[in-house]
Design a protein around this motif. Structure first.
Motif, PDB file in Angstrom:
ATOM      1  N   ASN A 282      -0.972   9.273  -0.213  1.00  0.00           N
ATOM      2  CA  ASN A 282      -0.845   8.059   0.579  1.00  0.00           C
ATOM      3  C   ASN A 282      -1.988   7.906   1.579  1.00  0.00           C
ATOM      4  O   ASN A 282      -2.477   8.891   2.143  1.00  0.00           O
ATOM      5  CB  ASN A 282       0.500   8.089   1.315  1.00  0.00           C
ATOM      6  N   TYR A 283      -2.387   6.651   1.806  1.00  0.00           N
ATOM      7  CA  TYR A 283      -3.455   6.372   2.773  1.00  0.00           C
ATOM      8  C   TYR A 283      -3.095   6.923   4.151  1.00  0.00           C
ATOM      9  O   TYR A 283      -3.965   7.381   4.901  1.00  0.00           O
ATOM     10  CB  TYR A 283      -3.689   4.866   2.852  1.00  0.00           C
ATOM     11  N   LYS A 360       3.493   7.038   6.848  1.00  0.00           N
ATOM     12  CA  LYS A 360       3.306   6.695   5.444  1.00  0.00           C
ATOM     13  C   LYS A 360       3.288   5.179   5.269  1.00  0.00           C
ATOM     14  O   LYS A 360       4.211   4.485   5.670  1.00  0.00           O
ATOM     15  CB  LYS A 360       4.419   7.321   4.605  1.00  0.00           C
ATOM     16  N   GLN A 363       4.119   1.490  -0.209  1.00  0.00           N
ATOM     17  CA  GLN A 363       3.400   1.626  -1.476  1.00  0.00           C
ATOM     18  C   GLN A 363       4.109   0.844  -2.580  1.00  0.00           C
ATOM     19  O   GLN A 363       5.335   0.833  -2.665  1.00  0.00           O
ATOM     20  CB  GLN A 363       3.321   3.100  -1.876  1.00  0.00           C
ATOM     21  N   LEU A 365       3.903   0.596  -6.793  1.00  0.00           N
ATOM     22  CA  LEU A 365       3.326   1.184  -8.002  1.00  0.00           C
ATOM     23  C   LEU A 365       3.942   0.516  -9.217  1.00  0.00           C
ATOM     24  O   LEU A 365       5.164   0.458  -9.354  1.00  0.00           O
ATOM     25  CB  LEU A 365       3.590   2.691  -8.044  1.00  0.00           C
ATOM     26  N   GLY A 400      -5.599   0.188   4.169  1.00  0.00           N
ATOM     27  CA  GLY A 400      -4.801   0.603   3.031  1.00  0.00           C
ATOM     28  C   GLY A 400      -5.723   0.938   1.879  1.00  0.00           C
ATOM     29  O   GLY A 400      -6.921   1.144   2.074  1.00  0.00           O
ATOM     30  N   MET A 416      -1.559   0.806  -8.279  1.00  0.00           N
ATOM     31  CA  MET A 416      -0.950   1.230  -7.020  1.00  0.00           C
ATOM     32  C   MET A 416      -1.654   0.566  -5.842  1.00  0.00           C
ATOM     33  O   MET A 416      -2.885   0.525  -5.791  1.00  0.00           O
ATOM     34  CB  MET A 416      -1.016   2.738  -6.853  1.00  0.00           C
ATOM     35  N   GLU A 418      -1.360   0.353  -1.467  1.00  0.00           N
ATOM     36  CA  GLU A 418      -0.773   0.731  -0.180  1.00  0.00           C
ATOM     37  C   GLU A 418      -1.325  -0.199   0.879  1.00  0.00           C
ATOM     38  O   GLU A 418      -2.535  -0.439   0.939  1.00  0.00           O
ATOM     39  CB  GLU A 418      -1.110   2.186   0.155  1.00  0.00           C
ATOM     40  N   ALA A 425       1.610  -5.262   0.386  1.00  0.00           N
ATOM     41  CA  ALA A 425       1.463  -4.364  -0.759  1.00  0.00           C
ATOM     42  C   ALA A 425       1.929  -5.036  -2.041  1.00  0.00           C
ATOM     43  O   ALA A 425       1.280  -4.943  -3.086  1.00  0.00           O
ATOM     44  CB  ALA A 425       2.249  -3.074  -0.513  1.00  0.00           C
ATOM     45  N   CYS A 429      -0.571  -6.134  -5.125  1.00  0.00           N
ATOM     46  CA  CYS A 429      -0.254  -5.486  -6.400  1.00  0.00           C
ATOM     47  C   CYS A 429       0.001  -6.517  -7.492  1.00  0.00           C
ATOM     48  O   CYS A 429      -0.467  -6.364  -8.626  1.00  0.00           O
ATOM     49  CB  CYS A 429       0.960  -4.574  -6.230  1.00  0.00           C
TER      50      CYS A 429
END
Length: 441
Positions: A282-283, A360, A363, A365, A400, A416, A418, A425, A429
C-alpha cells in the motif's frame, strides 16, 4: 531450458493427477542426487492434507533410492524445515504442502543446507533428471522418524522469543486446520498468553476451507465480540499470518511489516536501514517508511523475490501484503508463528487497535480476464492503456498510486488503484478498467 514443473514456490498442482506419487519420487530422488554428501540426511515435513501420507511415502522412497536417509518430521509448519536443516546440519529438506490452496492440491519444495530455497539452476537440473526416468542404484538409504522435530522447532522460537512476556493476554488463533494447529498455541501459552483456537481440528480435507489467512472474515467476526486482545490467522502451511485487532479490523502484512520495522529501528536492529516489499504494498506503507527515514526496496510479487532482495542488500526485514513476513535475523524464510511473536514483541503490551504504524489508503483492485496470455500482453502494451495509466499516475502523484499488471499465474490483468478516498479510488479504477477492457475485446 525453461522450468516446466517448478514455479516460484516449488512444484504444485492437483494431488494424484498432476502431482503423482511417481513424480514425487522422481523429484526427491533427483534432488538428493545433486548433493555432494556421501549419505545425505534429508528432512521431510508436510501439512495436514489427506494426500500428504501418500506423497511423504513417495518422497521418502525417492530419497532412499538415491542413497540418502529420509528423516520424517511429520506435520510441521513449512518454516520449521529451514530452521531444522540449519540446526542439525542436514543436506536438504523437502516440504510437502500447497500452502493456502484447497486440500485437493499439494506441492513439494526443497530447502538447501543453508536454509534457503534451491536456486533456479538447481531446480532446472532436478527437472531434467526427474524426466530421465528410473536409474538402477546400489546405494540404498533408510527411512527414520525425527522424533523431536516439533520440540526442536519450538526451541528455535524460544531461543529468539524466550523473554517475551504475554501473561494474561487474550489471543484468538485461526490455524486454518493446517500445520500450525499444535505449535502456534504451544509457544504462545509458554509465553503466558491465554489462547483460544478456531479451525484447529484438521481432518485432511478442511485445510484452508473458509478459514485461515486467506479467509480472514471468520476470525474478524469472532474478534468483534470484544473477548480478545488480538487475533492471528495462519495459512495452511504456516508461512504467512494476518492479524485482527479487538474491534475486528484486519491488520495485513503491510501493517505488520511497518510495526516490526519501526520496532527494529528503535532498537537499532534494522540491518541496512531498509525493508523490502512487493509492488502490491500500500502507498500508505511507503509514506510511513519515508517519514520514519526507512528505505524501501520494491520487488515483483512473491516472497522468493523479497528474500532475494534482502540477501542482495544485506537487510533483514521484508515481506508481502498477504502476510509473508521474512526476518532474516531469525530465519531464512517467512514464518507465520514467528511473525505473530514479532508483532507482539513490537507492541510491547500496547493495544493492537491503537497501532498507528501507518495510514492505509483505500484500495480498489479489479481482475480482468483475457482469452489468453498473448491477448493480455497486447492489451497491456496498447497505447490507449499506457496513456490511461500515465494520466492516472499523474493525477495521483504524491497522493496515491496506480498499478496495472499481468497476473503471474492466470490470464488476468490486475488493475489496482490507491487514493486518499474510496470514491476517488473507485473512479480512477473504473477509468482504467474501461481502457483495458476496450483492448481485450
Amino acid at each position: 531450458m525453461a522450468r516446466k514443473l517448478f514455479g516460484t514456490d516449488g512444484v504444485r498442482g492437483s494431488a494424484g493427477e498432476f502431482l503423482t506419487a511417481e513424480l514425487a519420487l522422481a523429484l526427491a530422488r533427483a534432488a538428493v542426487e545433486l548433493s555432494e554428501e556421501p549419505r545425505p540426511q534429508v528432512l521431510v515435513v508436510r501439512d495436514t492434507r489427506e494426500s500428504g501420507d501418500m506423497l511423504e511415502a513417495a518422497v521418502a522412497a525417492g530419497i532412499t533410492a538415491a542413497g540418502g536417509d529420509a528423516l520424517l518430521g511429520g506435520v510441521l509448519p513449512t518454516p520449521a524445515a529451514p530452521l531444522l536443516v540449519r540446526r542439525h546440519g542436514l543436506a536438504l529438506a523437502a516440504v510437502i504442502s500447497a500452502s493456502h490452496n484447497p486440500y485437493q492440491d499439494n506441492g513439494i519444495k526443497f530447502f538447501a543446507a543453508d536454509g534457503f530455497k534451491l536456486s533456479d539452476a538447481a531446480e532446472l537440473e532436478i527437472e531434467r533428471r526427474a524426466g530421465e526416468g528410473p536409474r538402477p542404484s546400489t546405494r540404498i538409504g533408510r527411512v527414520l522418524r525425527h522424533a523431536h522435530a516439533e520440540e526442536d522447532y519450538l526451541s528455535e522460537l524460544e531461543r529468539r522469543y524466550g523473554t517475551l512476556e504475554l501473561t494474561g493476554m487474550r489471543l484468538l488463533l485461526d490455524c486454518a486446520n493446517g500445520a500450525t494447529h499444535r505449535l502456534a498455541p504451544a509457544i504462545l501459552e509458554r509465553r503466558g498468553a491465554l489462547v483460544e483456537l478456531m479451525a484447529a481440528d484438521p481432518d485432511g480435507r478442511n485445510i484452508n476451507a473458509g478459514v485461515g489467512a486467506t479467509h480472514i472474515d471468520a476470525l474478524a467476526a469472532r474478534m468483534r465480540s470484544g473477548a480478545y486482545d488480538a487475533g492471528f490467522a495462519f495459512d495452511g502451511d504456516g508461512d504467512r499470518v494476518l492479524a485482527v485487532d479487538r474491534r475486528g479490523e484486519v491488520v495485513d502484512g503491510d501493517e505488520l511489516i511497518a510495526i516490526s520495522a519501526l520496532h527494529y529501528q528503535r532498537l537499532g536492529l534494522l540491518d541496512g536501514g531498509g525493508v523490502a516489499v512487493t509492488v502490491m504494498s500500500n502507498y500508505g506503507f511507503h509514506a510511513a517508511m519515508r517519514d520514519a527515514g526507512i528505505d524501501v526496496a520494491v520487488t515483483p510479487v512473491g516472497d522468493r523475490y523479497v528474500n532475494e532482495e534482502l540477501r542482495r542488500r544485506g537487510w533483514r526485514l521484508g515481506g508481502e501484503q498477504s502476510g509473508h513476513i521474512i526476518d532474516l535475523g531469525f530465519s531464512p524464510s517467512g514464518d507465520g508463528i514467528a511473525s505473530a511473536l514479532l508483532t507482539l514483541e513490537a507492541l510491547g503490551g500496547a493495544d493492537l487497535a491503537e497501532r498507528g504504524a501507518m495510514h492505509k489508503l483505500p484500495q480498489r483492485l479489479v481482475n480482468l480476464r483475457a482469452e489468453d496470455r498473448a491477448g493480455l500482453a497486447r492489451a497491456l502494451a496498447a497505447d490507449p492503456v499506457e496513456h490511461a495509466v500515465a494520466q492516472a499516475s499523474a493525477k495521483l502523484s504524491g497522493r496515491g498510486r496506480v498499478l496495472v499488471r499481468a497476473s503471474g499465474t492466470e490470464p488476468l490483468v490486475r488493475v489496482m488503484v490507491e487514493a486518499p478516498s474510496e470514491q476517488e479510488a473507485e473512479t480512477v479504477c473504473d477509468e482504467l478498467c474501461r481502457a483495458v477492457e476496450a483492448e481485450l475485446d
